[in-house]
Scaffold this motif. Sequence first.
Motif, PDB file in Angstrom:
ATOM      1  N   TRP A 102       8.438  30.213  41.088  1.00 40.27           N
ATOM      2  CA  TRP A 102       8.372  31.341  42.060  1.00 40.27           C
ATOM      3  C   TRP A 102       7.809  31.251  43.377  1.00 40.27           C
ATOM      4  N   ASN A 103       6.558  30.371  43.336  1.00 39.10           N
ATOM      5  CA  ASN A 103       5.824  30.189  44.650  1.00 39.10           C
ATOM      6  C   ASN A 103       6.370  29.691  45.486  1.00 39.10           C
ATOM      7  N   LEU A 104       7.190  28.660  45.194  1.00 36.73           N
ATOM      8  CA  LEU A 104       7.853  27.609  46.147  1.00 36.73           C
ATOM      9  C   LEU A 104       9.164  28.566  46.597  1.00 36.73           C
ATOM     10  N   TRP A 105       9.708  29.314  45.668  1.00 37.04           N
ATOM     11  CA  TRP A 105      11.000  29.997  46.139  1.00 37.04           C
ATOM     12  C   TRP A 105      10.686  31.029  47.172  1.00 37.04           C
ATOM     13  N   MET A 106       9.342  31.578  46.763  1.00 36.55           N
ATOM     14  CA  MET A 106       8.891  32.746  47.867  1.00 36.55           C
ATOM     15  C   MET A 106       8.473  32.113  49.134  1.00 36.55           C
ATOM     16  N   THR A 107       7.950  30.909  49.051  1.00 36.23           N
ATOM     17  CA  THR A 107       7.434  30.003  50.026  1.00 36.23           C
ATOM     18  C   THR A 107       9.086  29.746  51.007  1.00 36.23           C
ATOM     19  N   ALA A 108       9.960  29.108  50.457  1.00 36.59           N
ATOM     20  CA  ALA A 108      11.326  28.943  51.176  1.00 36.59           C
ATOM     21  C   ALA A 108      11.938  30.194  51.928  1.00 36.59           C
ATOM     22  N   ARG A 109      11.567  31.442  51.006  1.00 34.71           N
ATOM     23  CA  ARG A 109      12.213  32.614  51.556  1.00 34.71           C
ATOM     24  C   ARG A 109      11.421  33.068  52.799  1.00 34.71           C
ATOM     25  N   SER A 110      10.158  32.649  52.973  1.00 35.77           N
ATOM     26  CA  SER A 110       9.506  33.306  54.009  1.00 35.77           C
ATOM     27  C   SER A 110       9.600  32.267  55.301  1.00 35.77           C
ATOM     28  N   GLY A 111      10.380  31.134  55.020  1.00 35.50           N
ATOM     29  CA  GLY A 111      10.617  30.316  56.346  1.00 35.50           C
ATOM     30  C   GLY A 111      12.222  29.963  56.383  1.00 35.50           C
ATOM     31  N   SER A 112      12.632  28.856  57.076  1.00 31.88           N
ATOM     32  CA  SER A 112      14.019  28.674  56.927  1.00 31.88           C
ATOM     33  C   SER A 112      13.988  27.065  56.899  1.00 31.88           C
ATOM     34  N   PRO A 113      15.345  26.429  56.495  1.00 33.76           N
ATOM     35  CA  PRO A 113      15.072  25.116  56.418  1.00 33.76           C
ATOM     36  C   PRO A 113      14.876  24.203  57.754  1.00 33.76           C
ATOM     37  N   VAL A 114      14.111  23.251  57.674  1.00 37.01           N
ATOM     38  CA  VAL A 114      13.720  22.574  58.762  1.00 37.01           C
ATOM     39  C   VAL A 114      14.134  21.023  58.648  1.00 37.01           C
ATOM     40  N   ASN A 115      14.773  20.492  59.703  1.00 37.21           N
ATOM     41  CA  ASN A 115      14.978  18.892  59.640  1.00 37.21           C
ATOM     42  C   ASN A 115      14.127  18.371  60.902  1.00 37.21           C
ATOM     43  N   GLU A 116      13.183  17.517  60.340  1.00 36.49           N
ATOM     44  CA  GLU A 116      12.149  16.816  61.526  1.00 36.49           C
ATOM     45  C   GLU A 116      12.804  16.209  62.476  1.00 36.49           C
ATOM     46  N   THR A 117      12.615  16.525  63.868  1.00 36.57           N
ATOM     47  CA  THR A 117      13.069  15.628  64.756  1.00 36.57           C
ATOM     48  C   THR A 117      11.858  14.608  65.510  1.00 36.57           C
ATOM     49  N   ARG A 118      11.968  13.601  65.508  1.00 35.76           N
ATOM     50  CA  ARG A 118      10.734  12.890  66.214  1.00 35.76           C
ATOM     51  C   ARG A 118      11.439  11.756  67.138  1.00 35.76           C
ATOM     52  N   GLU A 119      10.505  11.463  68.000  1.00 36.62           N
ATOM     53  CA  GLU A 119      10.635  10.428  68.931  1.00 36.62           C
ATOM     54  C   GLU A 119      10.220   8.995  68.427  1.00 36.62           C
ATOM     55  N   VAL A 120      10.964   7.993  68.348  1.00 37.11           N
ATOM     56  CA  VAL A 120      10.641   6.727  67.775  1.00 37.11           C
ATOM     57  C   VAL A 120      10.810   5.785  68.565  1.00 37.11           C
ATOM     58  N   ALA A 121      10.109   4.592  68.570  1.00 39.20           N
ATOM     59  CA  ALA A 121      10.399   3.335  69.159  1.00 39.20           C
ATOM     60  C   ALA A 121      11.444   2.579  68.516  1.00 39.20           C
ATOM     61  N   VAL A 122      12.439   2.189  69.323  1.00 38.13           N
ATOM     62  CA  VAL A 122      13.553   1.333  68.494  1.00 38.13           C
ATOM     63  C   VAL A 122      13.096  -0.004  68.731  1.00 38.13           C
ATOM     64  N   ILE A 123      13.185  -0.737  67.539  1.00 34.92           N
ATOM     65  CA  ILE A 123      12.382  -2.014  67.863  1.00 34.92           C
ATOM     66  C   ILE A 123      13.695  -3.116  68.090  1.00 34.92           C
ATOM     67  N   GLU A 124      13.489  -4.317  68.775  1.00 31.87           N
ATOM     68  CA  GLU A 124      14.420  -5.318  68.748  1.00 31.87           C
ATOM     69  C   GLU A 124      14.765  -5.811  67.637  1.00 31.87           C
ATOM     70  N   ARG A 125      16.055  -5.816  67.283  1.00 25.65           N
ATOM     71  CA  ARG A 125      16.430  -6.388  65.877  1.00 25.65           C
ATOM     72  C   ARG A 125      16.058  -7.917  65.625  1.00 25.65           C
ATOM     73  N   ALA A 126      16.084  -8.817  66.709  1.00 29.07           N
ATOM     74  CA  ALA A 126      15.804 -10.004  66.350  1.00 29.07           C
ATOM     75  C   ALA A 126      14.274 -10.379  66.204  1.00 29.07           C
ATOM     76  N   SER A 127      13.472  -9.564  66.333  1.00 30.04           N
ATOM     77  CA  SER A 127      12.149  -9.566  65.929  1.00 30.04           C
ATOM     78  C   SER A 127      11.658  -9.387  64.597  1.00 30.04           C
ATOM     79  N   VAL A 128      12.666  -8.934  63.764  1.00 24.67           N
ATOM     80  CA  VAL A 128      12.238  -8.773  62.208  1.00 24.67           C
ATOM     81  C   VAL A 128      13.457  -9.300  61.484  1.00 24.67           C
ATOM     82  N   ASP A 129      13.297  -9.303  60.106  1.00 20.62           N
ATOM     83  CA  ASP A 129      14.511  -9.856  59.147  1.00 20.62           C
ATOM     84  C   ASP A 129      15.049 -11.084  59.711  1.00 20.62           C
ATOM     85  N   ASN A 130      14.016 -12.084  60.085  1.00 17.77           N
ATOM     86  CA  ASN A 130      14.439 -13.318  60.553  1.00 17.77           C
ATOM     87  C   ASN A 130      13.919 -14.582  59.936  1.00 17.77           C
ATOM     88  N   MET A 131      13.534 -14.125  58.569  1.00 15.66           N
ATOM     89  CA  MET A 131      12.683 -15.442  57.854  1.00 15.66           C
ATOM     90  C   MET A 131      13.631 -16.336  57.243  1.00 15.66           C
TER      91      MET A 131
END
Length: 794
Positions: free
Chosen positions: A456-485
């Motif tokens: 009930w508590n979470l349902w009322m919380t959801a009703r008081s807001g709206s669905p949010v998909n977080e957007t974030r700026e990230v640093a894209v790494i160079e693929r050759a620097s990882v997964d190369n062991m």
Amino acid sequence: MTHSTTKQLITFDDKVVRQFMWASIIWGIVGMLVGVIIASQLNFHQLNVTQWLSFGRLRPLHTNAVIFAFVGNMMFAGIYYSTQRLCKARMASDLLSKIHFWGWQGIIVAAAISLPLGYTRGQEYAELIWPINIAVALIWVVFAVNFFWTLARRNEPSLYVALWFYIATIITVAMLYIVNHISIPTSWTHSYTIFSGVQNALVQWWYGHNAVAFFLTTPILGIMYYFLPKSVERPVYSYRLSIVHFWSLVFIYIWAGPHHLLNTALPKWLQMLGMFFSLMLWAPSWGGMLNGLLTLRGAWDKLRTDPVVKFFIAAVTFYGMATFEGPLLSIRAVNALSHYSDWTIGHVHAGALGWNGLMAAGMFYWLTPRLYGTKLHSIPMANFHFWISIVGILLYVAAMWVSGIMQGLMLNSTNAAGTALTYPNFIETLTAIRPMMAFRIIGGVMYLVGMILMLWNLWMTARSGSPVNETREVAVIERASVDNMRPREAFLADPVTYFLGGLFLLMGWIFLPKGADITALVCALLFGAIAVKKFIASNTTWAQWYDRLLENWLPFTILTFLAVALGGLIQIIPTVMVNRAKNMEDRIQQVYTPLELTGRDIYVSEGCYNCHSQMIRTMLPDVLRYGDYSRLGESIYDHPFQWGSKRTGPDLAREGDRYPHSWHYNHMMDPRSTSVGSNMPSYPHLFTDKFDQKTLPKKIAAMVRLGVPYPAMTDLEIKENAIKQGIEIVNKLKEDKITASPDTQIIALIAYLQKLGKHDTLEAENKLGTYPTTPGLIPGPVNPDKNRPLSGSQ
């Protein structure tokens, strides 16, 4: 290491997180409601209103709902949310995420329909029938592909601690589930496991124990390592402790399964091995608990004000309590008292309600405001949920502790000379614990009310807001620097070499003959000393190797798989060899007739194994109560085994010929008429429903394929054999003025019960010499008709 990077905006897929979260809460309430119902049925047998809602069929529904529906969906919600943030990448495939979510819910619905209908494999936590098992495996693969694909596309060079536990969960659950569920189908709703007797018992508890470990523990630890530091705004207390905790936990846990089979016919070396590794689990389990609790350093004041922190810290505390109690219960002397009693039930629920349930609540209270861009609807209601849950758990667990210890003491009590039982009537012990079973209902209801308040508590919380998909700026790494062991760098490094070498020598200490075992132990100690010296001398190198490993998900995953697979292989392979002549102790189980086999399937279908065991332990009180202790060979044809894990009713291993047919007939019609005070439900449908003759030849053929020495029989002969034996039982019943039809389920069930405990005492070597095929780990595709011996050879 310096990485060349560019900036990129990404939007996380939080829709799938919301879906799994709501599914977890709803299925959790359903599963716990069923739990309250079956707890009530133990005190009020009248609540077994139909065969679909009887205790035996509902209990697996309860366990599966809580484990796979409630905790499973909670786990997926936490993994999908945290993995995207830890990898700084959206999940690799939205389509796979959707297939995963809807496929998992479809599996839950299929389980909720099939289990009450009596379709079951008859093994705890592994009851689902084979088509559903295949669906589980496929959906798990979908999840794994999506997860590892995301790891490969990540924008964070190093794998954070939480991801280690997710990796261990995915690969280990896949291994456990596939091995334990290998079966030969006889119809769309029925199959026989390929393992029998002791093999089946060991594989089942290798799976069952590690389902607790790698479905209910490791993913939740991963969630703890992500969400707890977030909620208290502090880093994890010790990164180094995380490393030690993770590797020791995943390696040791897998060995501990045999502690579910102490004091049984399981070879003693396996029992001791299981106990030894269970005791070692204290250290890594408490390492995780301390790392969680100490993460709160400097922020203990949040315990007074933040319900999320309250739930998390209480959950970690219950984790510590349950993981202290688990190894304690694995000590043989303690296990002799606790096993088959409510003490084990209390232990399991301390983990499920305390560790899993409270972690889920804390995570949901933390997630919902963020997923809907709003504030929690009611903090006082969340606080009330916390306290009613805590009181409910404590009431439940305390009741089960008292109940289990009381019944265990009563069942094991003898006179001073040890020649007679103090409480020979089993029902006397059952009557004594009924008040505690009533307190269990109250505790369960309180916990359920808390869950409904959270919804009930979470349902009322959801009703008081709206669905949010977080957007974030990230640093894209160079693929050759990882997964190369490179493989050589990953697997031939000092840490791996010394660990595997030391383990190999320790195995020599366990398995080699006298003299050679001491030599192996001395060599292992020397090897360990050299490893420690090398570690101290080049600590930086070992640390650099591990840092490199964390930047390479594939070698990390392979090493994790090796750590969990070794323990299982070392225990299971020798046990497969146990089902051989020299280990049979002169007793070979008699083959079930077609009617007895049918009766066994009915017994399994009704869930009788939930209350009755068929393994008399090697303890004096058990022998005095039930008869001679069970030997390995007496369950060699049992697919699946029926050794049981709880005795709400007496052990049935020596039930055959103990009572006349009429006793069983009346007992199934009205248990109170033969056993005053019994809480067993009645089974009126068995007296009208016909047993399945159509698939009987296929069942016999499957048994032959598994190595059971049936004589050659045509399909017609198999059916005639069953009816003929049914007529013999009916004629015996007539002598007691009972009329029945020979093709009804009750007749088949009586035939099975009367066969229990019957065995041949011929030399095992000679008996096994007549096998049409040698029982193996995975039977080959043989034609049963070509491999049956001549009828005169038996």
